[in-house]
Write a protein that holds these residues in place. Structure first.
Motif: not given
Length: 206
Positions: A80, A103, A105, A113, A115-116
């Protein structure tokens, strides 16, 4: 268990979106001191296929991405990118905050997707959000996969289906689930709207 990659991103997708995952994978592989051919051997795929993933020609499926990070012995969150976080200047309070705007995606095959969610470094855990569009899947049709760690998830919106060897579980908003990641499974969206879920994967040995 591995599976073929799911379809590429649309032809009109921005170049940075098409290549972002591959660029990250190439960087972490290089830092780990592993060659493309050696990583391909560990995954049981051709060197050409691994090269296409790194160049952004092919977007990895969820199962392939996790197989790659497991083969490199790194947390999924490493892909990420750096966990940008804000903290007090004196660092006295020992906390970190990640702003939503930072953050971005991470696009994967089939429109999925990630996302962190975890701010800063989070040794031993991966905390992230997944979005599965209608009809999307973590791996090839009818293929189950397994990986390292222990997984806990909550569906935020939509409907997410998880296939296990002898059972199919449908999760709806507010439903939670946990299981060892080495239990064969497959995540997919059979509903009519995107399925959004939050996941915590614990790696006791990392």
């Amino acid at each position: 268990m591995t599976a073929p990659e799911v379809p590429l991103l649309p032809d009109d997708a921005p170049d940075d979106a098409r290549s972002h995952v591959g660029r990250r994978l190439r960087d972490v592989r290089s830092r780990a001191g592993v060659s493309v051919s050696e990583l391909a051997r560990r995954l049981g795929i051709s060197t050409s296929a691994m090269s296409q993933i790194e160049r952004g020609v092919m977007q990895p499926s969820v199962s392939r991405l996790i197989a790659i990070t497991d083969a490199l012995g790194i947390p999924l969150a490493t892909v990420f990118g750096p966990g940008r976080a804000d903290a007090p200047e004196d660092g006295a309070h020992g906390y970190a905050i990640a702003r939503a705007a930072d953050a971005a995606p991470l696009p994967l095959g089939g429109g999925v997707t990630f996302r962190r969610l975890a701010p800063g470094d989070s040794p031993g855990i991966d905390y992230f959000e997944s979005v599965y569009p209608p009809g999307s899947t973590a791996t090839g049709k009818d293929r189950l996969f397994r990986h390292e760690g222990y997984e806990v998830g909550e569906v935020v919106s939509g409907e997410l289906t998880i296939d296990f060897t002898d059972e199919i579980v449908v999760l709806r908003p507010g439903d939670t689930i946990s299981y060892p990641c080495d239990v064969p499974h497959r995540l997919h969206n059979t509903g009519s709207e995107p399925a959004v879920a939050r996941w915590l994967i614990v790696h006791p040995d990392r």
